[in-house]
Write an enzyme that holds these catalytic residues in place. Sequence first.
Site, PDB file in Angstrom:
ATOM      1  CG  ASP A 264      40.235  43.184  36.458  1.00 27.57           C
ATOM      2  OD1 ASP A 264      40.675  43.619  37.215  1.00 27.57           O
ATOM      3  OD2 ASP A 264      41.136  42.921  35.715  1.00 27.57           O
TER       4      ASP A 264
HETATM    5  C1  BGC Z   1      43.973  43.857  37.217  1.00 24.07           C
HETATM    6  C2  BGC Z   1      43.684  42.756  38.133  1.00 24.07           C
HETATM    7  C3  BGC Z   1      43.833  43.101  39.582  1.00 24.07           C
HETATM    8  C4  BGC Z   1      42.947  44.190  39.762  1.00 24.07           C
HETATM    9  C5  BGC Z   1      43.170  44.826  41.481  1.00 24.07           C
HETATM   10  C6  BGC Z   1      43.082  45.080  37.821  1.00 24.07           C
HETATM   11  O1  BGC Z   1      43.613  46.131  36.951  1.00 24.07           O
HETATM   12  O2  BGC Z   1      43.793  43.651  36.033  1.00 24.07           O
HETATM   13  O3  BGC Z   1      44.457  41.733  37.814  1.00 24.07           O
HETATM   14  O4  BGC Z   1      43.813  41.876  40.504  1.00 24.07           O
HETATM   15  O5  BGC Z   1      43.317  45.518  39.245  1.00 24.07           O
HETATM   16  O6  BGC Z   1      43.988  45.438  41.805  1.00 24.07           O
END
Ligand code: BGC
Length: 731
Positions: A264
């Site tokens: 993530d």
């Molecule tokens: C979130 C993810 C997301 C990623 C990219 C993160 O802050 O937890 O679910 O896919 O950002 O946008």
Amino acid sequence: MTNSTVKKLFEEMTIEEKIGQLLQLSADFFQGNSAVITGPMSEHHLNLKTLYQAGSVLGVSGAKRVRAIQSDYLAHSRLKIPMLFMADVVHGYQTIFPIPLALTASFDPLVMKNASEVAASEAAAGGVHVTFAPMVDLVRDPRWGRVMESSGEDPFLSSVMAQAAVRGFQGEKPLANEHIAACVKHFAAYGAPEAGREYNTVDLSEWRFREQYLPAYAKAIEAQVLLVMTSFNTLFGVPATANQYLMRDILRKELHFNGVLISDWDAIGELITHGVAGDLKQAASLALKAGVDIDMMSFAYAHYLKKATDVDSNTKKLIDESVMRILELKDVLGLFDDPYRGISEEREAIAVKTHKNLASAQHAAEQAMVLLKNKNHILPLKQQQRLAVVGPAANTGEILGSWSWQGDSSTTESYISALRRHFLNVSYAQGCGFHQINLQEVQTAMKIARNSDVIVAFMGLPQSDSGEATSMTNLCLPKEQLTLLARLSELNKPMVIVVNTGRPLVLTDVDAVSDAMLISWFPGSRGAEALANILDGTVEPSGKLPMTFPRKLGQIPIYYNAYSTGRPIQGDSSDNENKYLSKYIDESNEPLYPFGFGLTYADLIVTDLRLNQKTITPNKSIHVMAVVKNRSDRDGLAVVQCYIHQKVGQTVRPIKQLIDFIKVIIPANSTKTVEFNLTLDKLVSVHSDLARHIDSGEYIVMVGLDSEKVLKDTIFAKQNIGELYNDQIKK
Ligand code: BGC
């Protein structure tokens, strides 16, 4: 490309080019057609050569832009390996569907599949190759704002929806140009942060993790999801992104996931603040050892992996494995044959927001809304009734919900606008804002309410109050809205309250002043028309709660599939005769509205539960049959739910656990028999050895229209059933 051509390409790569594949950049690194290093991006100390070796980018979309960036990138790339374009396409791209929690409330996997299919086709036309969806984290605490992106509190329902979403996004392999790769997230157990506080510690026993949290990820992997994303949280004491047991042993070995594992956002960097890595170099090494293939935005791999290969041959092997997985993903997407996957501005223009896609979004919203109360059959409303429409959610297009960055709320129809089309006599006064109130506005609302037959109040939370980083400690409606409702209720007029929300709320006070209560969630691009269709009776409400709605905040976490305790309450929990039971002294244990609950206009009941046999064997499943009666003049849509309870288990068992459901039309004044096929795998439980078993003994089978009111019967699984079942699987 054939496997051997991908291999050949791989063999030609330098170590820098390989590490480049593991690097993901954000949209900020691109201006116009080119990669650039400006402003805050310069803090990451990358050079242009590195940018032109990056394997993927997130958050860039639009056919023209993607084409231009890909073409510029390829012009700079020695081996011409196309970049992957990834984005969060969660519940629609430009056509926005209801939020995932609402799609789940439809209790119809086809609705979820179709939403994902439409989202994929629009996003693919806009140049997206991979979506960071579905999120299949099991949730039980509505203080956590991301419950909106989940499929709720039940492992079986979440699993069914996870599979439907993956199949919708991806279609069949190799992926057609209208499909995109899905990325199931967040592995694992991100939905169980302590106290519902975003990014907080998760501490589950492995037994519970395996029983309830793991199944939905496992089912998505079974459906051949191409990517998995790590979660921000710790699990079993180690942050997921560095957790070798979780990623290597469970995800790769046990679940046989052989796709791409992506971190993530900056989750590798956060290994330092978690306190398991002393610096970014150590963080890079921990994540690589755990098997994380792509580093999203921490730049740890880009900075530290090359040097590590000089001293450690294992690092090189791990990098090679990751690179092969990424190249294979690019190949499955057809990028080596056409790095643009057929995108053009013309194709994009005709693919997005089509009449058909918008109609699908409307159908999904109609299936998703949940009617919780309908005193004296006040709904459906009649066309000529004088409606006083009030409330902060009535006159706004901001009903798309979080993760709708390509949606346009400024052109989204508001509820009031749709109501004006459906009803002849509509007056409107806002009455209060989401969090503001003034006397004059209240008085105007009171005035129109006095001259009406029915008050229709659109209350709830603004869409910015749910989604990532929106944990909340108060789940009642804001006091300003409760004040307005209290004033309006003095008029003794029938009151319909529509609640816009991305999570379960404590609606006890709202319930007390309402005659009808409808949860509209964040219903998407066509939510207003869907709502109007339900209020005027054109469409039958049929959504069911995928999460329990608590009576009081202090009951949280509250969910229907809790384990038996040693001192359960019997019947009414307000009964004070026996103090030493599992209960509160100031509130009942019961929720305000249970899981699976939702009313219909048609008068439906379940009768005559029948089983074709009482004993289950590996070769003979049990047919569970029940009759659904429609005692009204309207066609009804029933969601018939089948639960079990194991009487004696090696570990404690849930008092109820959903094992199947079906959504069927029951024509007016008629009956229909529904049938569930109860196979042995529905009886699987996790023992204290952490393995999955099937136990002999008695099980209660329950069928109903929600998780509370059910008909029951008993079945038996004979001795040594587990061994018999295992023998059968082995054959
Ligand atoms: C979130 C993810 C997301 C990623 C990219 C993160 O802050 O937890 O679910 O896919 O950002 O946008």
